[in-house]
Design a protein around this motif. Structure first.
Motif, PDB file in Angstrom:
ATOM      1  N   ARG A  92       0.833  -1.214   0.000  1.00 28.90           N
ATOM      2  CA  ARG A  92       0.000   0.000   0.000  1.00 28.90           C
ATOM      3  C   ARG A  92       0.860   1.253   0.000  1.00 28.90           C
ATOM      4  O   ARG A  92       0.612   2.198  -0.768  1.00 28.90           O
ATOM      5  CB  ARG A  92      -0.924   0.001   1.221  1.00 28.90           C
ATOM      6  N   GLU A  96       1.406   4.141  -3.090  1.00 29.98           N
ATOM      7  CA  GLU A  96       1.226   5.592  -2.912  1.00 29.98           C
ATOM      8  C   GLU A  96       2.455   6.368  -3.350  1.00 29.98           C
ATOM      9  O   GLU A  96       2.338   7.527  -3.777  1.00 29.98           O
ATOM     10  CB  GLU A  96       0.920   5.900  -1.448  1.00 29.98           C
ATOM     11  N   GLN A  97       3.615   5.747  -3.270  1.00 24.96           N
ATOM     12  CA  GLN A  97       4.850   6.413  -3.683  1.00 24.96           C
ATOM     13  C   GLN A  97       5.083   6.325  -5.189  1.00 24.96           C
ATOM     14  O   GLN A  97       6.058   6.878  -5.697  1.00 24.96           O
ATOM     15  CB  GLN A  97       6.043   5.787  -2.959  1.00 24.96           C
TER      16      GLN A  97
END
Length: 223
Positions: A92, A96-97
């Motif tokens: 997760r 997001e990165q």
């Protein structure tokens, strides 16, 4: 981060973001263990003739080591064994990165497999060296592999802070709160059994539960 300037960590954006993230969620003893796991994983790789960014992706090894115990953080403490919870949290966060799915899959495997030495060491170096480095940091150094001056230098920068004891207490704490995180015959389950002196069911008892297939009904042992 100035405190780690003397250590050969990758300085990519995602590596630094992950370093800040993990430092913010993990107990300091577990965080330092994760960083030492990377250093020792690299060292073991070099002993095998593997060089970073020639024979394996150094950023992926770093991410796998940093995140391998993320399931022992409050943010990672879900309803699965901590290695799988940690792998899912890693996926997760790295999504997001903006990390690609292919690279995230390598990190997920490294985290999810780090308790399964015999499997992990047969995988690609970014996975195998996470397990090897973590094991070496927790005492798998007989006969000695690391030079004394190496461990002294690393421990001066990344003190142990009772790492093994903190890991044990954290695993036990999660499992006592959520027993399904430590099923019988797993590493976490064995630690709980040692702490509680609980008796594990036998194979036959497990297979003879009401939900089982009744394979033992009328069965005559062959020996």
């Amino acid at each position: 981060m100035d405190a780690y300037d003397a250590l050969p960590f990758p300085r990519t954006d995602v590596a630094l973001s992950t370093l800040h993230f993990v430092k913010g969620i993990e107990d300091p003893a577990i965080f330092d263990h994760s960083l030492r796991s990377y250093l020792y994983g690299r060292f073991l790789g070099e002993r095998q003739g593997l060089l970073p960014d020639r024979d394996y992706d150094d950023e992926l090894l770093f991410l796998g080591c940093l995140l391998h115990d993320a399931g022992l953080s409050p943010e990672g403490n879900g309803d699965q064994p901590f290695d799988i919870d940690g792998a899912d949290l890693a996926a997760r966060f790295l999504t997001e990165q903006g990390l690609s799915p292919e690279r995230i899959e390598v990190v997920w495997d490294a985290v999810a497999l780090h308790l399964h030495y015999e499997v992990a060491v047969r995988k690609r170096p970014e996975i195998a060296l996470v397990t090897a480095g973590a094991g070496l940091d927790l005492g798998d150094d007989d006969p000695p592999v690391l030079p004394a001056d190496c461990t002294d230098h690393v421990h001066a920068l990344l003190p142990r802070l009772h790492a093994s004891a903190v890991l044990y207490d954290t695993i036990i704490g999660q499992a006592l709160e959520k027993p399904h995180k430590a099923p019988p015959f797993t590493m976490a389950g064995e630690l709980v059994r040692q702490r509680t002196q609980e008796t594990w069911p036998t194979w036959q008892q497990l297979m003879s539960q009401p939900s089982g297939r009744h394979d033992y009904d009328g069965y005559q042992p062959r020996t």
